[in-house]
Scaffold this motif. Structure first.
Motif, PDB file in Angstrom:
ATOM      1  N   SER A 220       0.825  -1.208   0.000  1.00  0.00           N
ATOM      2  CA  SER A 220       0.000   0.000   0.000  1.00  0.00           C
ATOM      3  C   SER A 220       0.855   1.253   0.000  1.00  0.00           C
ATOM      4  O   SER A 220       0.520   2.245  -0.652  1.00  0.00           O
ATOM      5  CB  SER A 220      -0.916   0.004   1.219  1.00  0.00           C
TER       6      SER A 220
ATOM      7  N   GLN B 167      -6.664   0.916  -0.441  1.00  0.00           N
ATOM      8  CA  GLN B 167      -7.012  -0.287   0.314  1.00  0.00           C
ATOM      9  C   GLN B 167      -8.276  -0.125   1.146  1.00  0.00           C
ATOM     10  O   GLN B 167      -9.215  -0.889   0.996  1.00  0.00           O
ATOM     11  CB  GLN B 167      -5.846  -0.677   1.226  1.00  0.00           C
TER      12      GLN B 167
ATOM     13  N   ASP C  16      -6.015  -1.672  -4.845  1.00  0.00           N
ATOM     14  CA  ASP C  16      -5.364  -2.221  -3.658  1.00  0.00           C
ATOM     15  C   ASP C  16      -6.370  -3.041  -2.863  1.00  0.00           C
ATOM     16  O   ASP C  16      -7.267  -2.487  -2.233  1.00  0.00           O
ATOM     17  CB  ASP C  16      -4.799  -1.061  -2.813  1.00  0.00           C
ATOM     18  N   GLU C  17      -6.231  -4.329  -2.913  1.00  0.00           N
ATOM     19  CA  GLU C  17      -7.139  -5.266  -2.239  1.00  0.00           C
ATOM     20  C   GLU C  17      -8.612  -4.927  -2.464  1.00  0.00           C
ATOM     21  O   GLU C  17      -9.370  -4.753  -1.514  1.00  0.00           O
ATOM     22  CB  GLU C  17      -6.850  -5.308  -0.730  1.00  0.00           C
TER      23      GLU C  17
ATOM     24  N   GLY D 207      -2.962  -2.482   6.641  1.00  0.00           N
ATOM     25  CA  GLY D 207      -4.344  -2.928   6.800  1.00  0.00           C
ATOM     26  C   GLY D 207      -4.474  -4.261   7.497  1.00  0.00           C
ATOM     27  O   GLY D 207      -5.241  -4.423   8.453  1.00  0.00           O
TER      28      GLY D 207
HETATM   29 MG   LIG Z   1      -2.021  -2.726   2.288  1.00  0.00          MG
END
Ligand SMILES: [Mg+2]
Ligand SMILES: Nc1ncnc2c1ncn2[C@@H]1O[C@H](COP(=O)(O)OP(=O)(O)OP(=O)(O)O)[C@@H](O)[C@H]1O
Ligand SMILES: Nc1ncnc2c1ncn2[C@@H]1O[C@H](COP(=O)(O)OP(=O)(O)OP(=O)(O)O)[C@@H](O)[C@H]1O
Ligand SMILES: [Mg+2]
Lengths: 297, 359, 330, 520
Positions: D51, D93, D174-175, D414
């Motif tokens: 991230s 994220q 991001d995710e 995260g």
């Molecule tokens: Mg991350």
């Protein structure tokens, strides 16, 4: 005899001081005694609120409007509306600055500049007793920019200019309150550059606060430092009794009876004087004991 | 587990390092600002730091500042907690007026002359009067707390109601007059001395000590921060958010009540219209100068005290320097701007970049 | 109540503008109360006076709405208003500049003052409260540097605008040009807030500044502009105030910032930002004005009872508003 | 065309990127190349720096060293706005949208359709466009309602819709799939494939191996803030990939397909909680539910089937308007607040860690002890030493990557935040732990280890183990961990199944297939 009682709309500045509260009480009491129906509006020290109140008096079609203006300027428009509605306007306590003097019929109240002058004259006389010495004066001003602060400063300075021995070394605003008066005086007392001989306070409250500061500094108010103040409230007389205050210049708040009489005359269509000055004295400490019982506020 | 495979950068004295780091972040800057102000005083005002012994106690400008700052410090302490919960209390000044008035009225507004000698009488025993005044402040706090935590009104509006009406109540009690107190023991609170230092200072220290003890020995500090930063998450973690918010308003009013007693005692009278006027603004300013954020969360009690000292030192400096009154506000504004900027990391970065650019 | 009726009631109360509706309803109730209690209250002119007397406050509240919606606060507005009256007075009466130039200049100055505060807030990450509080001291202080006396304005254009009464067709009664300007500013504010990218960015920043940044919104520009707009509105409020009072004075409009904030919040805007309507500023201003008018018509209240009653009415108003809003939540 | 055109040029090239935070070196000498027309997956353990790299790339952070080139020209974006102007569109994220704005606005803010003389926002057009965009993702919601009204998964989809709607050459996600279910993931992949064909360069971050292999062309692996290597997807086996991420050879090749414990033999105790007719109008139809000590009950369903709602009603986070809950021999009642539920020994780890979990500015330690402290009450403060001990224990046990326990939790990656929040509930040793998507954003190894740890807590031989209500959109994980499965459909119970009764495919059919039948 008129069937309906006289209706007066009165817009008061606020309740910012004891003096003001006494003023309000006097007007209310006089109205009651005179059988005048009083519409009272408190402006909380804001001119815009006074304008709003006057507009609402016009809407209510009162017989006469009276008010103590927060500030001199800025009354043209609303007073014109009152004139258009044929409602006479009386000023109390403070004057206004309008382009057309016919916008109000009369003004009763004290003359702040004159109060300042009276304070100054007292000091001049006092100084005359001891001509050799320089007197170092400190001044506690009222709220910056307010009419009494400006005028009382002006009148005082005008008079003491006549004696080169009298010099104001420090001048700071104490906002007309005891707490600020005390705070500022404390700071003055710590400044070691010059010995303070005289304190001139724009009202009694600040003087009372300053007296406490002087005592706490180990000095004798009224003796080590001469104290002059304005208003003549009860507290000032008590201080004079205790020998802590030298003189207070009266600024009479008890305008009620005069105002009611004036209102009756105005509504009855009589011509009245444009300027009615209230009776005001100067009370040095010597007369305090005699005067204290007469003080109602 | 995977911890073994992750090279966690564990500093040897992590637990020690952090409070120091925190101290640096939150306290150093306000302290520096205060020091700078005092330095200016040292250079510009002769005898500013002079202390002498008068009547068995210390006497001097510094003592004045402490004495004068004491009510503000108290108000700032209470405000700190309110602000930490993301609230605001603008009724502080009104509560000061109410508490001062109640105390002054009950202690004694009477001077009797007996045989030409003034005799001072208190209406009711002073302890009761003080308790009643604090009780009134407590009621104010309960009212604020109920409106904010119970009804869910926005803090500024909820407390605005008391700000307006409270001063009116105080004036109603006194009929618009200044109530002068003629009972010397009452004056001790605001202008007495203990061990050579103002009693007000000891009182502030006691409240501060008690509060920080409360924060340290109970979980109050943690909960208040949690509620201030993320009320939803705090509730889900099982914190009684409403009770907590209620508490901080009560606490803030109590502090304000004590400040009101102090002010009334100091000027030996209660001035319902002027006592504590705009004190709330100064208290909020003190909290922010001390590093507290109005968005809630992290707070520092000491920071707020320092903030209050900064404000009072500034005021005092203005008086002592002989700044003309019409310029007061401008000076104050400029100093506040400068203090703020000195606390801004962004400003420092900019300064560094400029310096580097020149070099 | 029958089920469908209940359902439609629920739908009504769940509508996004319900809180504003409640406020309008309460306003009407308050007005009705005044009309029933005091002779001469229920007149068109009393209603129009509300607009005339509070025009400056409305303008300031519109600017304040934007600041509050963006999650900030602006305490300097009252002082900037006073400074504007002072500058206007001085430039007209002492420096004798042409009035239109003076107007343009003071409005620009107000905008710049706001922008400067906005820039400090954004670029140096300072708290809005503290920066605008310092701004409040500064502007008030600058007033006294211009003059500590009040300055009477007798410039013909200002006097003319001050004394013009525009008669309202159909209803009867009159309004001042200032009131119309205020309504125009309100309309502009509503348009800005709901139909321009700037306005929506203000809402976004108030909702979550970090997110707004990560969504690629021009956060810096928007924040600076928001404070600039508030400063501009404060200056315009000052201009209207000088029409109203025909004077410049350093003590004008003390505490007006709190009135403006209260008006905005009573109008349903949330102080922490992101939620509310600019139109709410009008209902907030009218509420405060109506409370004052009620008290003036009553005419028996002492200074302290005035304060207590203002507080009490404010309380009742907020209480009812809140309870209805709570009920509305399903 | 010249010769250079034949060798594909990267659209975006990062080299030698360094980024440090006080006390942490997040990135050191990272490089990454992104070609047009590819899906490039960035993989790495929690806290590896993925991230951070993305934030550097899009101007939210400024790199300490290194260069970013777009089409060979160096760029230095200073904000997302700059990056967007350069043609880089990003979904970060955590869902970073404005909860107070409407769904439609969240998609279009900054790029409104305009109409009229003064270029006012065309709300109608915007709303119909938003509806159309979301319909493509099979979402049918009121686009005028504020975003905060919708669940995290919907918000995630809205964030994706927003990013897709920005005409860009580089798309960074991001995710994005961490809170999406299988169907939604497939939808997203369909869109990504189309974009890839149009020549867009896509950078994708995920912790799911399946998804990596399903969509990516190339993989860059990061470890401890460094680039471990760049690989063609086809040339890297799963085992090798996991090894490269972890940095040590893993023991098993297919970790996820093994059952977590030795079958359903673990002792089951008395019921910890029994809910009867629990429901709330508009949220959940009345539902019966029983959980026994030492049991893991999996709760499955499609997005919006009412799983989160069930959990919230059980925990008292929302007030139920019907039914009753009985815990541990106490009289049946409903919890008025989470406090009551916690007092009854229940813990609830929310799916929305940013809004309902983490107290971002508080330290990891404070976040971990918060619920325990709340249960103990205000006065009985946990001593500082004990707090540190607890925090350190779980930091080590769950492998939370942080310099120390005093780090504000908001500065953690995260996945590590998620672990700390799990720890918050584990320290309270609840009788019943409700986990709503607890493994969201947790890397592939840690996920397995954490769930093993949690299930081990429940499967104690004495029958006194912790009961777990496990909600996850990842069917393999649910199947692996649960003793019993409760399927929700359309906000009501849709059937209960014992362990082993369903395979992944048949579970999918139960969840989705029958729902389709109902709809038909
Ligand atoms: Mg991350
Ligand atoms: N603002 C910050 N201040 C201090 N440290 C930070 C900051 N942002 C990130 N970090 C640290 O940098 C490291 C990398 O974090 P990053 O968020 O990039 O990880 P990640 O690979 O995205 O992990 P995850 O898969 O859990 O999302 C972590 O150790 C994190 O704690
Ligand atoms: N594809 C969709 N189209 C329209 N509405 C949906 C869709 N998916 C979910 N919703 C709505 O979103 C809201 C919240 O759903 P949410 O995803 O929180 O439910 P859930 O059961 O908790 O599922 P999960 O736990 O997977 O998030 C519900 O009102 C639901 O109807
Ligand atoms: Mg869910």
């Amino acid at each position: 005899a008129p069937a309906a009682p006289l209706v007066m709309g009165f817009s008061q500045v606020g309740a910012e001081s004891e003096w003001r509260s006494a003023n309000t009480a006097s007007i209310k009491a006089a109205a009651k005694q005179d059988g005048v129906t009083l519409k009272f509006a408190d402006a909380q020290q804001k001119q815009e609120n006074q304008v709003k109140a006057i507009r609402s008096f016009i809407a209510q079609k009162v017989d006469v409007i009276a008010f103590s203006p927060v500030v001199e300027s800025g009354w043209d428009t609303v007073l014109r509306e009152a004139k258009a509605a044929k409602i006479p306007v009386i000023l109390t306590d403070r004057a206004v600055n309008v382009s057309d003097p016919s916008l109000f019929v009369s003004f009763i109240g004290s003359d702040f500049v004159e109060e300042g002058r009276k304070a100054g004259r007292w000091l001049l006389e006092r100084a005359a007793k001891n001509p050799g010495a320089d007197l170092n004066i400190v001044e506690l001003q009222g709220t910056v920019g307010s009419a009494p602060a400006l005028d009382r400063k002006k009148g005082f300075e005008e008079v003491i200019a006549g004696n080169p021995k009298l010099k104001i070394s420090r001048s700071q605003s104490g906002d007309f309150t005891r707490a600020k008066g005390k705070e500022v005086m404390e700071a003055f007392l710590k400044a070691k550059d010059k010995k303070i001989d005289v304190l001139y306070a724009h009202n009694d409250d600040m003087a009372i606060g300053a007296i406490q500061a002087i005592e706490e500094a180990g000095l004798k108010p009224g003796k080590d430092i001469l104290i002059i103040s304005i208003d003549g409230v009860k507290g000032a007389f008590e201080a004079m009794l205790a020998g802590k205050l030298n003189v207070t210049v009266e600024c009479n708040p008890l305008l009620g009876p005069q105002l009611m009489q004036l209102a009756r005359e105005v509504v009855a269509g009589k011509t009245v004087a444009k300027r009615i000055t209230t009776l005001e004295g100067v009370f040095p400490a010597e007369v305090a004991a005699k005067e204290l019982p007469n003080r109602r506020y | 587990m995977s911890a073994a495979s992750l090279p966690v950068a564990r500093r040897p004295s992590a637990d020690r390092a952090v409070p120091r780091q925190f101290l640096q972040q939150t306290l150093l800057r306000p302290l520096a600002a205060l020091a700078l102000l005092l330095l200016i005083d040292l250079l510009c005002i002769p005898g500013f730091f002079a202390l002498e012994i008068k009547e068995g106690h210390l006497y001097g400008s510094l003592i004045d500042i402490i004495n004068r700052a004491a009510p503000l410090m108290l108000a700032a302490l209470g405000m700190t907690l309110v602000i930490a919960t993301r609230g605001i209390d603008v009724s502080v000044g009104a509560v000061v007026a109410i508490a001062g008035t109640v105390a002054a009225l009950l202690v004694g507004g009477r001077l009797t002359m007996e045989g030409g000698l003034p005799v001072y009488v208190s209406h009711i025993p002073m302890a009761w009067a003080l308790l009643a005044a604090l009780g009134a402040a407590l009621l104010c706090g309960v009212w604020n707390g109920l409106l904010v935590a119970g009804l869910g009104l926005q803090p500024i509006i909820a407390t605005l109601i008391l700000m307006v009406a409270g001063r009116g109540l105080a004036q109603l009690f006194t009929d618009g007059q200044i109530v002068t107190v003629y009972y010397p023991p009452f004056f001790f609170l605001g202008s007495g001395y203990l061990f050579g230092l103002p009693f007000a200072l000891w009182l502030v220290l006691a409240v501060f000590g008690l509060t920080s003890l409360l924060m340290r020995k109970t979980a109050l500090g943690l909960f208040i921060q949690a509620v201030g930063i993320n009320p939803v998450a705090a509730r889900l973690a099982g914190i009684k958010t409403a009770a907590l918010i209620f508490f901080v308003y009560v606490y803030c009013s109590l502090c304000a009540g004590l400040a009101g007693l102090m002010i009334a005692s100091n000027i030996k009278s209660a001035d319902a219209n002027n006592a504590g006027l705009a004190l709330e603004l100064d208290a909020i300013l003190a909290v922010t100068l001390g590093g507290g954020s109005l968005n809630g969360g992290k707070f520092s009690l000491i920071g707020s005290l320092i903030g209050a000292l900064i404000i009072q030192t500034l005021t005092y400096t203005i008086y002592s320097l002989g700044v003309p009154p019409e310029v007061n506000m401008v000076v104050k504004a400029v100093v506040v701007f400068l203090v703020c900027l000195s606390q801004s990391s962004e400003f420092k970065r900019l300064g560094r970049r400029l310096l580097r650019g020149k070099a | 109540m029958s089920a469908p009726a209940l359902l439609s009631l629920r739908r009504l109360t769940a509508a996004p503008g319900f809180a504003s509706l409640v406020t309008v309803g309460l306003l009407l109730a308050l007005f009705g109360l005044g009309g029933a209690s005091y002779a001469g209250f229920a007149s068109v002119q009393v209603l129009l006076n509300l607009l005339i007397d509070n025009a400056y406050l409305l303008v300031i509240a519109v600017g304040m709405s934007f600041v509050i919606l963006s999650g900030g606060i602006d305490l300097s507005v009252g002082s900037v208003l006073a400074l504007t009256t002072m500058l206007t007075g001085w430039l007209l009466q002492v420096a004798h500049w042409p009035p239109l130039l003076v107007l343009a200049l003071v409005l620009l100055a107000g905008g710049l003052f706001g922008a400067a505060m906005g820039a400090l807030i954004h670029y140096f990450k300072l708290q809005p409260f503290i920066v605008t509080l310092a701004g409040m001291f500064l502007a008030r202080g600058l007033c006294f540097l211009v003059s500590i006396n009040s300055i009477t304005i007798d410039e013909p254009l200002f006097v003319g605008l001050s004394q013009t009464q525009l008669h309202v067709p159909l209803l009867g009664g009159f309004v001042s040009p200032a009131a119309l300007i205020a309504l125009a500013v309100l309309a502009l504010g509503i348009w800005l807030a709901h139909w321009t990218g700037f306005g929506r960015a203000v809402y976004a920043i108030g909702g979550n500044e970090q997110s707004a940044l990560m969504m690629g919104l021009p956060v810096a520009r928007t924040k600076v502009l928001t404070y600039a707009f508030s400063g501009f509105c404060a200056a315009l409020g000052g201009v209207l105030f000088s029409f109203y009072m025909l004077s410049g004075y350093g003590l004008h409009a003390q505490g007006t910032e709190l009135d403006a904030i209260a008006a905005v919040v009573i109008g349903g805007t949330v102080l922490t930002g992101g939620y509310g309507y600019v139109a709410g500023a009008l209902s907030g201003v009218l509420t405060l004005g109506l409370i004052q008018t009620l008290i003036a018509f009553d005419g028996t209240l002492s200074s302290w009872w005035t304060k207590i009653v203002i507080g009490g009415l404010l309380f009742v108003f907020c209480l009812v508003q809140r309870l209805l809003a709570l009920r509305a939540k399903p | 065309m010249d010769a250079a055109a034949n060798v594909p040029q990267p659209v975006l090239e990062l080299s030698g990127i360094d980024k440090g935070f006080p006390g942490v070196k997040a990135l050191s000498d990272v490089s990454l190349r992104l070609f047009p027309g590819e899906v490039h997956t960035l993989m790495g353990q929690n806290g590896a720096g993925k991230s951070t790299l993305i934030k550097v790339l899009t101007g939210l952070y400024q790199a300490d060293a290194g260069s970013i080139r777009l089409d060979g020209r160096p760029i230095a974006p200073r904000s997302t706005l700059d990056a967007q102007a350069l043609g880089i569109s990003t979904v970060y994220q955590e869902v970073n949208l404005c909860p107070n704005l409407s769904v439609a606005e969240n998609i279009f803010i900054g790029r409104y359709p305009r109409a009229g003389l003064f270029g006012a926002i065309d709300w109608r057009l915007m709303q119909s466009e938003a509806r159309r965009l979301l319909a493509q993702m099979h979402i049918d919601i009121d686009v005028r309602a504020p975003l905060s009204r919708y669940s995290l998964s919907i918000q995630q989809m809205v964030a994706i819709a927003r990013a897709l709607n920005i005409s860009a050459r580089v798309l960074i996600l991001d995710e994005p799939t961490s809170s999406l279910d299988e169907a939604a993931v497939q939808l997203l992949f369909g869109v990504l494939r189309r974009l890839r064909e149009q020549g867009m360069a896509i950078l994708f971050v995920t912790h799911f191996l399946e998804q990596t292999y399903a969509i990516s062309d190339r993989i860059t692996v990061m470890r401890n803030g460094e680039t471990e290597g760049e690989y063609a997807c086809s040339a890297l086996s799963r085992l090798a990939l996991v090894n490269k991420m972890v940095g040590a050879p893993a023991e098993s090749a297919q970790p996820l397909e093994q059952p977590a414990q030795a079958g359903p033999g673990a002792a089951r105790g008395r019921p910890v909680l029994r809910a009867e007719g629990l429901g709330r109008r508009g949220m959940l139809k009345p539902l019966d539910l029983e959980i026994r000590a030492g049991e893991v009950l999996g709760l499955c369903g499609l997005l919006g089937s009412g799983r989160t709602e069930t959990a919230r009603l059980l925990f008292g986070a929302d007030a139920a308007d019907s039914g009753s809950i009985q815990t541990g021999g106490q009289a049946a009642r409903l919890f008025a607040s989470p406090r009551d539920a916690i007092a009854a020994g229940i813990g609830f780890c929310s799916e929305d860690r940013k809004h309902e979990g983490a107290i971002l500015e508080l330290s990891v330690r404070e976040n971990i002890v918060l619920a325990l402290q709340a249960r103990k009450g205000l006065l009985r403060a946990i001593p500082a030493a004990e707090q540190r001990e607890l925090a350190d224990h779980y930091i080590a046990r769950l492998g939370i990557k942080t310099p120390d326990a005093e780090m504000p939790i908001g500065l953690l990656s995260g996945g590590n935040q998620q672990k700390a929040l799990l720890a918050r509930w584990l320290v309270t040793s609840p009788k019943l732990l409700i986990l709503d998507e607890p493994t969201r954003g947790i890397d592939v190894r840690a996920k397995e280890e954490i769930m093993d740890y949690v299930t081990a807590l429940s499967r104690q031989a004495d029958g006194q183990g912790m009961a777990v209500l496990f909600i996850s959109s990842e069917l393999p994980e649910v199947l692996r961990c649960s003793d019993r499965l409760l399927v929700l459909r359309d906000r009501q119970a849709g059937g209960e199944y014992a362990r082993g009764e369903l395979s992944e495919a048949s579970l999918l059919a139960v969840i989705a297939g029958e729902a389709l039948e109902l709809a038909a």
